[in-house]
Each structure stands twice: as structure tokens, then as C-alpha cells.
Design an enzyme around this catalytic site. Structure first.
Site: not given
Ligand code: PLP
Length: 394
Positions: A74, A245, A331
Site C-alpha cells: 500500500t 527506522t 480489503c
Molecule cells: N496490491 C495488491 C495487488 C495486493 O493484492 C495487495 C494486498 O492485498 C496490496 C497491493 C497491498 O499490500 P499490503 O497489504 O502490503 O499493503
């Protein structure tokens, strides 16, 4: 065979015991701050971070200096997209246009949405019914104002593999930076940032059997050198691109996960493709009215996404207690809204509402797949019978 069965590996993966073993000393004995180069604790932590940088770079054919550590994908997506846009504005460079596509992860779509509110323009190139972007159509969306293209390597719901190499070539020819969210593809299928002309690429550890809360952004250093405005101000870590950090143990886990993927990717893909095909055949040969969502030809070996006529995805998941699958991205798995990814393919609301994502992973077995086939077939049949008996309850 033990229950529950985990088949939701696109949401997250367990930490591989070998990655955990590599991480543990960095939480206890070698706990130094990697920025404290004045003593041995810090220097050992820094050496571990540099080793991980090399392991990650090797997997994607990058230079270790091009790896910037983040808290996950993200953040990597936000840093890539806003970092390019804000740097452009800061340097008063011409152009304010970004091109992406509608089945991206929310981290990409919402970053673009934020930039639209700030006056940037964003074009969303539609995908076909197979979930794929047409590179020619994407090429037509580019203009002299375009500063960035962002297209994911593999989709997190339907597993389709976008034509990244063709898009990279196009962007290079047109002098436009190319970012790819490769979270679901790295470690699963070969990704080469040189051969694919990728300038920025997001990675996260928890999709490749590393820990949660740590990721990386690949940032090209040469031809062209990419400049990013940081999202976070502070101590100037990671060449000023990401202050804070470093999560040394997490980074060590990510590095080890990349090393293991590099060694085992081919064999693991072959095994998981066979399991996935068995799952697909087992369900499709025993049930009518089942649809595969997205291209089967250009797809991650681990993924299967199916819609079942006359069955609500949520109801099916409830019947499948003891089996962890999902009806879409993690999500939005709490939301009752249907998958925006499937709607972008034009599947129609019914099919989007009746979808189930199966995400196979390193620790799934044939026995588990056979069990899941039996349970899915049984659950779909009973939900359909119930719908016939009590149509008013639907
Ligand atoms: N991008 C994609 C295609 C994902 O599948 C995900 C996770 O669900 C993310 C971004 C976000 O990753 P993170 O959970 O490391 O923030």
C-alpha cells in the site's frame, strides 16, 4: 488432513518457517538500528538489510541500490504514484496525466483518486471480458502530458497476468514512466524489471511467505533515473525516499522469502498449477452453471475464480465453514458490495455476487484440494435445492 484448510493465499500467506528462522536473531541478539553505524549492533543490522536488498534485487533483476524498503505494498503504491506526481509538480515539469486501469488494487486507485482531487488527470483504460488491458488501447490513451502509467502485473482477485512486457516497451518508446504493482506476481511468475522496462515496482512480503508490514519499492536508477517526492519526512533513510527506522527483522524475512521463491518458483508453480487445474476440473465436471472469471490462459498458476449460477458467494462461503476462501479482495471482504474487479469485466451483477476466489499456496496438498472439491459441489447443490424449495427466501 487438518481443518481448517487455508485456500486464501492472495489475501496473505503464512510465514515460511525458513524465513522465520532467518528473522528471529534480528529481534533478539542482533537488534541494532541499521542506521547506527558507530557500533557492531548497528553494523550487523545494516549488513542484514544489505543482504536482503541483494536477495530482492536478484529475484527481479535489479540493482540492490534500486530497492527502497517500505511498510508494504500500500505504501509502495502510494510512494510510486504520488511520488512521481508530486516530484513533477515540484520541479514544474510539463504534464499532469496518469494512465491506469479499473481492476487495480485500491492502493493504486485511491492514490490516483487523491491526485485527481489535486488537479492531476487520470485515464482508466478499460479491460476486456478476460480482465486484460489491450496495449494498443493503452497506447492511444497516452499523450504528451502523460507522466506515468500504472498497471498491475497480476490481479489479486482473478489472477490474470497483464501484458506488462508490451506495456513497458510502449512506455519506454513514448518516454513515460511505468509503475507496476507486482505484489501478486513477484515470486510466483518470472519478473524482470530490465526485460519488462519497469521503472517502479511494488512488492510486499506477506504474499510470498514473508511477514506482514514490510515491503519494497523498486525505483530505477539508470535510463531513466527516477526521482520521487517522499511521502514521509524524517531522518532521510532509504536515500531520502522513505524516512523511518528500518524494520530489520521484517526486511530479513522479505529477503529470505525472495531467495526461497527464486529457488523454488518453477517447481512450486508446476505443482500448484496441477492442483489448481484439478480443483477447476473437479468442480466444473460435477456442476452445471459454473463460470470462470478472467482469462484462463494468462493467469497465475495459484488462482481460480468461479461464479456459480443461482448461488450467493457469501452464502456459499458460510456453507464452506472450515475452508478459508474469499468472495473478493481481503480489503473489501467485510463489505456486501460485489467485486468492482468483476464488474469492470462486464460480468453483470449476478455473476459478481456469486463469485469465489480460491488462492492456492505453498502448503496446500492434493488431499485438501480433493476435500474442497467435494465440499463446494455439495454446498452449491444444497443451496440451489434450497432456492428451488424456498424461492421467497432468496
Ligand atoms: N496490491 C495488491 C495487488 C495486493 O493484492 C495487495 C494486498 O492485498 C496490496 C497491493 C497491498 O499490500 P499490503 O497489504 O502490503 O499493503
Amino acid at each position: 488432513m487438518k481443518l481448517p484448510i487455508y485456500m486464501d493465499n492472495h489475501a496473505t500467506t503464512p510465514v515460511d518457517p525458513r524465513a522465520l528462522e532467518a528473522m528471529l536473531p534480528y529481534l533478539t541478539q542482533t537488534f541494532g538500528n541499521a542506521a547506527s553505524r558507530t557500533h557492531v549492533f548497528g553494523r550487523e543490522a545494516a549488513a542484514a538489510v544489505e543482504k536482503a536488498r541483494k536477495q530482492i534485487a536478484r529475484l527481479i533483476n535489479a540493482d540492490p541500490k534500486e530497492i527502497v524498503f517500505t511498510s508494504g505494498a500500500t505504501e509502495s503504491d502510494n510512494l510510486a504514484i504520488k511520488g512521481v506526481a508530486w516530484m513533477h509538480r515540484q520541479e514544474c515539469n510539463p504534464g499532469n496525466h496518469i494512465v491506469t486501469q479499473p481492476t487495480e488494487h485500491k492502493a493504486v486507485l485511491d492514490s490516483c483518486g487523491r491526485l485527481e482531487k489535486e488537479g492531476f488527470e487520470v485515464s482508466y483504460v478499460p479491460v476486456g471480458t478476460d480482465g486484460l488491458v489491450n496495449p494498443d488501447e493503452l497506447g492511444r490513451a497516452l499523450s504528451e502530458r502523460t507522466i506515468l502509467v500504472s498497471v498491475m502485473a497480476a490481479n489479486n482477485e482473478i489472477g490474470v497476468l497483464q501484458p506488462i512486457r508490451e506495456i513497458g516497451e510502449l512506455c519506454r518508446e513514448r518516454g513515460v514512466l511505468f509503475h507496476s504493482d507486482a505484489v501478486q506476481a513477484v515470486g510466483k511468475v518470472p519478473i524482470d524489471v530490465q526485460a519488462m522496462n519497469i521503472d517502479l515496482m511494488s512488492i510486499t512480503a506477506h504474499k510470498i511467505y514473508g511477514p506482514k508490514g514490510v515491503g519494497a519499492l523498486y525505483v530505477r536508477h539508470k535510463k531513466p533515473e527516477v526521482h520521487l517526492a517522499p511521502l514521509i519526512d524524517g531522518g532521510g533513510h532509504e536515500l531520502g525516499m522513505r524516512s523511518g527506522t528500518l524494520n530489520v527483522a521484517g526486511i530479513v524475512g522479505l529477503g529470505k522469502a525472495c531467495e526461497l521463491s527464486m529457488q523454488e518458483m518453477m517447481e512450486e508453480s508446476r505443482r500448484l498449477r496441477a492442483l489448481r487445474d484439478c480443483l477447476k476440473h473437479g468442480i466444473l465436471s460435477r456442476l452445471e452453471g459454473v463460470h470462470i472469471n478472467g482469462s484462463m490462459e494468462r493467469r497465475l498458476p495459484q488462482n481460480l475464480n468461479l461464479s456459480f449460477d443461482g448461488v450467493e458467494g457469501e452464502a456459499l462461503m458460510t456453507c464452506l465453514d472450515g475452508i478459508a476462501v474469499s468472495s473478493g479482495a481481503a480489503c473489501r471482504s467485510m463489505a456486501s458490495e460485489s467485486s468492482y474487479v468483476l464488474r469492470a469485466l462486464g460480468t453483470g451483477e449476478d455473476r459478481a455476487q456469486s463469485s469465489i476466489r480460491f488462492g492456492l499456496g505453498r502448503f496446500n496438498t492434493q488431499e485438501e484440494v480433493d476435500y474442497v472439491i467435494g465440499r463446494v459441489v455439495e454446498a452449491v447443490k444444497s443451496l440451489r435445492e434450497f432456492a428451488l424449495l424456498c424461492p421467497e427466501r432468496q
